[in-house]
Each structure stands twice: as C-alpha cells, then as structure tokens.
Design an enzyme around this catalytic site. Structure first.
Site, mmCIF file in Angstrom:
data_model
loop_
_atom_site.group_PDB
_atom_site.id
_atom_site.type_symbol
_atom_site.label_atom_id
_atom_site.label_comp_id
_atom_site.label_asym_id
_atom_site.label_seq_id
_atom_site.Cartn_x
_atom_site.Cartn_y
_atom_site.Cartn_z
ATOM 1 N N GLN A 258 0.831 -1.200 0.000
ATOM 2 C CA GLN A 258 0.000 0.000 0.000
ATOM 3 C C GLN A 258 0.872 1.258 0.000
ATOM 4 O O GLN A 258 0.629 2.200 -0.748
ATOM 5 C CB GLN A 258 -0.902 -0.007 1.240
ATOM 6 C CG GLN A 258 -1.981 1.042 1.215
ATOM 7 C CD GLN A 258 -2.920 0.838 0.040
ATOM 8 O OE1 GLN A 258 -3.274 -0.284 -0.308
ATOM 9 N NE2 GLN A 258 -3.291 1.915 -0.609
ATOM 10 N N HIS A 261 2.399 3.063 -3.165
ATOM 11 C CA HIS A 261 1.575 3.783 -4.150
ATOM 12 C C HIS A 261 1.978 5.254 -4.252
ATOM 13 O O HIS A 261 2.293 5.764 -5.305
ATOM 14 C CB HIS A 261 0.089 3.683 -3.805
ATOM 15 C CG HIS A 261 -0.566 2.494 -4.424
ATOM 16 N ND1 HIS A 261 -0.656 2.328 -5.775
ATOM 17 C CD2 HIS A 261 -1.174 1.406 -3.865
ATOM 18 C CE1 HIS A 261 -1.285 1.181 -6.039
ATOM 19 N NE2 HIS A 261 -1.597 0.607 -4.904
ATOM 20 N N GLU A 326 -10.600 1.622 2.989
ATOM 21 C CA GLU A 326 -10.744 1.207 1.592
ATOM 22 C C GLU A 326 -10.424 -0.292 1.454
ATOM 23 O O GLU A 326 -11.216 -1.057 0.923
ATOM 24 C CB GLU A 326 -9.775 2.037 0.737
ATOM 25 C CG GLU A 326 -9.818 1.698 -0.738
ATOM 26 C CD GLU A 326 -8.673 2.349 -1.501
ATOM 27 O OE1 GLU A 326 -7.696 2.826 -0.858
ATOM 28 O OE2 GLU A 326 -8.726 2.363 -2.746
ATOM 29 N N HIS A 327 -9.229 -0.679 1.913
ATOM 30 C CA HIS A 327 -8.822 -2.087 1.904
ATOM 31 C C HIS A 327 -8.727 -2.565 3.347
ATOM 32 O O HIS A 327 -8.070 -1.929 4.165
ATOM 33 C CB HIS A 327 -7.432 -2.263 1.281
ATOM 34 C CG HIS A 327 -7.310 -1.740 -0.116
ATOM 35 N ND1 HIS A 327 -6.739 -0.523 -0.403
ATOM 36 C CD2 HIS A 327 -7.689 -2.266 -1.311
ATOM 37 C CE1 HIS A 327 -6.747 -0.320 -1.717
ATOM 38 N NE2 HIS A 327 -7.326 -1.357 -2.295
ATOM 39 N N ASP A 360 -6.127 -6.313 -6.424
ATOM 40 C CA ASP A 360 -5.774 -5.243 -7.363
ATOM 41 C C ASP A 360 -5.813 -5.700 -8.804
ATOM 42 O O ASP A 360 -5.996 -4.900 -9.713
ATOM 43 C CB ASP A 360 -4.353 -4.727 -7.070
ATOM 44 C CG ASP A 360 -4.319 -3.845 -5.846
ATOM 45 O OD1 ASP A 360 -5.391 -3.375 -5.426
ATOM 46 O OD2 ASP A 360 -3.214 -3.634 -5.307
ATOM 47 N N HIS A 419 -53.168 17.711 -10.198
ATOM 48 C CA HIS A 419 -52.853 16.292 -10.024
ATOM 49 C C HIS A 419 -54.142 15.512 -9.762
ATOM 50 O O HIS A 419 -54.382 14.456 -10.347
ATOM 51 C CB HIS A 419 -51.890 16.089 -8.851
ATOM 52 C CG HIS A 419 -50.460 16.426 -9.167
ATOM 53 N ND1 HIS A 419 -50.055 17.685 -9.534
ATOM 54 C CD2 HIS A 419 -49.333 15.660 -9.162
ATOM 55 C CE1 HIS A 419 -48.738 17.683 -9.743
ATOM 56 N NE2 HIS A 419 -48.283 16.464 -9.526
#
Lengths: 431, 431
Positions: A258, A261, A326-327, A360, A419
């Site tokens: 991670q 990145h 996220e993960h 991934d 209506h």
C-alpha cells in the site's frame, strides 16, 4: 514504524492527522480547471489540441487525436505473450465477477389490476479516463472497461494522455482485450471536459469513470450533473487486523504494497499481539530497504503508517468500523468469524493467503474502491455504475378505480389540484 | 399552447430553450452557502440556532430543536382519519415496491480454491431533508423515509423547517407512518450542513436525500464526498407520447398536473395526430382557467410547454430518447409495444389509465426521478441509495499458488514491486 495503543493520550489527535490527509481542492486549481472546461465547451477540438500541446508537448489534429487500429495492433504485438496472457486472464476473471452483479429488468404481477416494474439498461456511451506517464496502469483499464462491456454499454471511449507522444503498449493492449471501442490520446481536465461536452473529434459520453490526478478529479467533480461520474477517490489506504496468527513478514509486505503507491498512502496494522506489533515493525524496516520505490514507501510509512496494539478483536473491529477503510485485511485465524463484526470497508481480504494485491489485479472484484472513510456510504465500482433504471407503472381502468380516490385525496391535501383532476377526469367519464 | 413540427426551421432553437431552462447556481448563492456550511462546522448548534432565527423567525435551543414525541402524536391525532389511512396505504405500497429492489449479499463458490463475494448492507444513518412552507409534501417524506427503512438503515433523521414555528401535521404524520426516528425543526443550507457534519444536537449522517430549494441543492452539492447525496434535481418535466388514441381532456389534464408544480416545469406532448394536437391545445386552455394554481401553470405552459406533431411513433420515440424525460407517458393504444423503443426515462406511465399523478403518490415506484436529461445516466431514487457494498476476497493456499504468478507479473509490469513481493514472500515459504 510508530506503535500506538488506543488508550494513548495522543491517539485521537495522531489518528485524525491520518484521516485528514486528503487535501481540499486548492481554489487555484478549481479556477484553472473551470477555465479549461469553459475553453473546451467553447472552442472544442481547437482548445483540446492547444492544451495538449501545452501540457503533453504533443501536436495533435483531427487526424491524429484518435489512436489508430494499426497502432493498437502494433502495441499488442509488441507486448510479451506472457503479459498478454496475464492481462487476458485478469480480464476474464473480472468479467466473471461483475456478471454476478447483474440486475435484471422485472415486472410485478402481484396485483390483478396494475403492473409496476423496473427496467435496467446499459448506458449508451461511457468515457474511461486512464492516466498517462508513470501511473499508466493496464489494470485500471481492465477494472473500468470490462464492467462497462459486461453491462452492455453501447460504446466505450477511452482517453489516455501520451506525454511527448509516448504510448504505453500494456495500456493499449488492455484496452483491446477489454473491448474498448475508441481511444483518444488526450488527458487532464481537457480530456474530461471533452468527454463531458463532446468536441468535433471526441464524442460526448453519459458517464466518466477512472482515476486521475487532482486536475482530473476536480474536472470530474465540476462536470458532475452534465454527466455522471464514479466516486471521487482520495489517497489510498489499508487496514490490517491481526490476532497474532500468521507471519510478520507477510503483513509487513502487505503494508508496504500500500505504502509504495504514493506519499499520501496510509498503511495501518491493528493487532491484539504485542510481539507481532514489534515483529512487523522490524520487518517493515527491513523490507523497506529492499524496495525500488523505497523513498515513496518510507515517506508514507513515516507519515501515515501506524501499528496499534488492541486489547481484543472487538476493539480492532470497532476501530475498523470507525475509519471504514478502503482495503481491509482480516489477517486472523478465523476471518469469517470476524466478518459479521465489520460494518464498513471497500474490500475485505480474508485470511493469511489473501494479500490485498490479489484484489488489485485478478481476484475479480473491482479495485476502484471508496477511500477516506467513504466506505460508510460508497460502494466499489461495479456493474451498477454502467446501467441506469427506469420505473414502469401501468394501471388498468379497474386499478385506477380502486386507487384513484386515495391519489386524488393526497394530491388535494398537498394543494396540487391539477394532479387530482388528472385522476378525477378519467373516473368521471364512466359515471 | 404552441404547436410545432420537428421539421419547423426554428425547432431545435425553440427546444434548446426548454432543455436549458435549469439555471446554473449563481456565484453569490454558492458563496453564501459556503459560509453557512463553514459556520455550522465551526460553531455547531450556536450557528444553527442563529441561522434558524434569522431565516425562519424561530428561536430554538437544545431543548426545542428536536420535535417531541408528544408533538408528533398530536399531529397524527389532528389529521383526519381518511388522510391518515391514505398516507398509510401509500407507505405500504411504496414499501412493497422497494422491497423488490433488494439486492442480497452473495458469495461465489465457483472455484475450489478461492471465494469471492459482495456484502450488501444498509447505511448506518441517513438524513432526509423535507422542505417547509408551501412545498411541504407528505409524499416526499414517504418516498425518502420508506425506502430507507425498508433497506434497514439504522437511524433515519429528518429535518424540516418550521417558519414562524408552524408545523405541517401531514408531514409529521407521514414521518411517523414511515418510521422516521428523529425529527429536527431546521431547514435550508444550515440543516444540510448540520446533517453532514453533525452539531451538538443533530447527529452526523452518512447520506442526505430529499428535495429542496436552490440553497439546499447547493449545500448538498458542496457536502458531497463528506456524505453521499441523492441526485441533484432540476426543474420537473413530462413528455406525453400519443398516437391519436385516448381523450384530449385526459392528456391535457396530465400536462397541467406537471405545469402546476412551478414556473420552470415543462410539459410537452408529441402526437402523431394533428387533430389530437389541436384538441389538446384547446383543452389545456379550457382547463387552465379552472385551476387554483392557474398563474403558475399558465406561465409554465406558455414558456416551457409545447405540442409537437410527429410523422410517426418512431419519430416520437427518437425525440423522447433525445431528451430523456423525467416522466414519460405512453398515451398510446399499445404502450408495451412501444416500450422497447424507449431508451431513457425516469419513470414510464403506460397507457390511458395511468396518469403521472399515480406515480407521485402510491403506485409504488419512487417519485424522486432524474430530471433535465439525466435519465440517460441517473436512476430513480431506490433501495440501492440506502445500502452500500463491500467486496470479499478469500484465497486458499492453493488459490494463491494457482494465480500468484500472474499477480506478481502484472504488478511487476506496472512497476509495483512491493505488490509483487506481497505474493512472492508467501509463495517462497513452502519451497
């Protein structure tokens, strides 16, 4: 790597720094992007080519802005057979997973005198933004284009910048494998604007998905409503929950996958085992020095990495639910036993044989996931992103007679007389 | 009412005026709303109460900002039994429809050596914005709160402004029927900000849905990302497709039911029958004078209404697909025969017994629909809006051995060495 406890006096403050590392869009960038969008809307191709010349040092015209069939074929031929096979395997696995997300059109016949239902249909045309340069990832192409094609999108348009004219053959190969229909060699906010509004060369799309830098993200946010967009992604993160089982070297490797990145990535381990905390910290240190992307990973680990010692798995799960990662890796002996306690996460990786990197590329689920705590309310990119729905209502005369009175009365109490009359005029007919 | 043909020289220009009637958010409003949001974030309740005093002429404190149980019960008791029964019928029918949209959690066992799946779970806490004053619609409460409760949302928080302290008993009754958990008497951008960030009194939510004026819509757009929001709705519209069958009086009534909403509403008929065009134009004129909301409806019809004579139903369907209407009535003899040609629409009302008003209240489908052509990519509000998903990946050792090589190679060609190592470190262990 810092080792913390939830009971540390400074814990909340230290953690808020990690949670708030995503920056607001600077006012200056927003203004620049607004101008680019206005320019593309006004001058179309002319603006698109000028901006590409300025930012990508690439001269384009109507004849060269689109990547030709011959170029794509040349790229596929240039790629090693093994890489081609790997990307094809990934595409097939992604397709199998996303097919399971398919929602069908339905019509309910529960009642004798009326029908209701829901049409589910693919979008007509989708734009996929693919970053260029060093972050040109063929896996991104697959994760966006394969679900679009599985959904049945009529036309998938891809944009990918080619700074100085340099194309990434793996990206073009992935596009071919995924079935992308047309590719334009433009990028940045100008590509997003071209997709949203159309130019003489680039067709207008209904939705834009795919990752990009702050200019691309800002442009997507600004064109939202004109077209649909996928989520606005912030910096990436991983949380690993551990119960003392497994190997420190594996957990450290996952944290580093991670961290490599970018500098804003965050990698956090929560373990119930003090010895594991120390062992992982030592492993991270050792493995860092083996990495080619050491500088990036070290910065990420130093600034936004942490190892937290928890009292028990309940405390770990509660923390995970608070940050909605996220993960999330459940690096524990019984991951399915822990799963029901996890309320929010983009993707959950179960047990010691499931490194996040599997997700991934080719496990099947999408790698575009909600970041920065937004897993509380956002979902992974999915087939749903490439379809839209329409409701169907069909009353028979008997149905309108049965329910018309209630419709009229509710319309009347809302003060919407016309209506009510649209019903009463139909019902008075037979009387 | 103007009668046009697609072949008229000025048709495209005339129609563009209708399509572009939604205004961009004026810069001034955005600045005002940004300040309100910043103020609520900084000062919480204190700012919320000050702004409510200023805009709603209502003094609140921590004890009075929430609507009490006794007040809600008094409102329910004050409502006529028939109105109560009608709202309950509507709520039940909306619940039945939205239950059919439910997506289940799934886990795939297609492969022997790994599992993939998708968790579907309700949001923890949702905020429902309900406008106050003249546009206080109990049907809006039902259309937002019922799907949230059907989805299983943990806590549904409603905000509704009460200018001068005046509550709408039907709105409170609808909230009770729908199962809203807590109600706060605040509105405007300040209510949206309070829901997005939380104050001492108002809890922070994960998603905000519901209609509102330009300040509310702007606030929702600005807090998007901090929380999720439903779509940003523009002015409402109806398109009726007719083949000469049916009654001009009914079609006219349906056009007017749209036009009475507000001056920006648009009501358009496309018919293949010249006589019907003339008859509907005459009926609209006649019925307009019968309406209490005549001034609003007349302005809408004059500015954004049109009757278009089409060559055939193909031309009518093509036009409908071009504008992607929010509400589409297929007022034709064989609506299901025409349906497959319709590609984009928020909700489709089939045949002569299905006035659009039926969908507004109790047919079952949601009345929150994509406007202004966004039905090309947005869907009606649905159960999906109140859930979020998480992917699941679970590899066995055998699965990682089978697929690990491909994962490592793709990671390597993307230059992500630590990703590759998170796999190779696991696989080298046994060798």
């Amino acid at each position: 790597m810092q080792i913390l406890k939830f009971s540390d006096p400074g814990f909340d403050g230290a953690f808020r720094r990690i949670e708030q590392r995503a920056e607001d869009i600077p006012e200056g960038i927003e203004q620049t992007v607004k101008q680019i969008i206005a320019d593309i809307r006004q001058r179309g191709d002319a603006a698109l080519f000028e901006l590409t010349a300025r930012f990508d040092r690439l001269q384009l015209d109507a004849g060269s802005v689109e990547v030709s069939e011959a170029e794509i074929e040349a790229a596929c031929a240039a790629v090693e057979p093994q890489a081609y096979a790997d990307l094809k395997l990934a595409a097939e696995r992604i397709a199998v997973y996303h097919r399971k997300q398919k929602q069908e059109t339905w019509l309910s016949t529960d009642e004798d005198d009326l029908l209701v239902g829901q049409l589910v249909r693919p979008l007509d045309r989708v734009g996929i933004y693919v970053p260029g340069g060093k972050a040109a990832y063929p896996s991104s192409v697959l994760m966006n284009a394969v679900p679009a094609k599985v959904a049945g999108v009529g036309e998938v348009i891809m944009t990918v910048p080619m700074p100085d004219g340099v194309a990434n053959p793996h990206v073009l190969t992935a596009a071919r494998i995924a079935g992308v229909d047309r590719i334009f060699r433009v990028g940045g906010a100008q590509a997003v604007a071209a997709l949203a509004y159309g130019t003489e060369s680039v067709p207008r799309v209904d939705k834009i998905t795919g990752p990009g830098n702050i200019y691309v993200a800002t442009a997507k946010k600004l064109v939202f409503g004109q077209v649909d967009i996928d989520m606005i992604a912030g910096p990436s993160e991983i949380l690993v929950i551990n119960d003392g089982s497994g190997e420190a070297a594996h957990i450290a490797a996952d944290l580093l996958s991670q961290a490599e990145h970018d500098e804003l990535a965050s990698a956090v381990l929560v373990t119930t085992c003090r010895e594991m905390a120390a062992a992982v910290a030592a492993e991270v240190d050792r493995q860092l020095s083996e990495l080619t992307r050491e500088a990036i990973a070290r910065s990420s680990i130093d600034n936004y990495g942490a190892i937290i010692v928890a009292r028990d798995l309940d405390e770990a799960a509660a923390f995970s639910n608070r940050i909605a990662p996220e993960h999330l890796e459940l690096a524990v002996a019984d991951p399915f036993g822990l799963l029901p306690r996890i309320r929010h996460a983009g993707a959950i990786f179960m047990g010691h044989n499931t490194p996040e990197a599997a997700g991934d590329y080719l496990a099947g689920p999408n790698h575009t996931l909600p970041t920065g705590g937004t897993a509380r309310f956002f979902s992974p990119l999915s087939l749903d992103d490439y379809v839209k729905k329409s409701s169907i209502v069909s009353f028979s005369r008997a149905g309108l007679e049965r329910l018309g009175g209630a419709i009229e009365r509710i319309a009347t109490l809302e003060g919407l007389e016309a209506h009510a009359k649209s019903v009463s005029k139909r019902l008075e007919k037979k009387s």
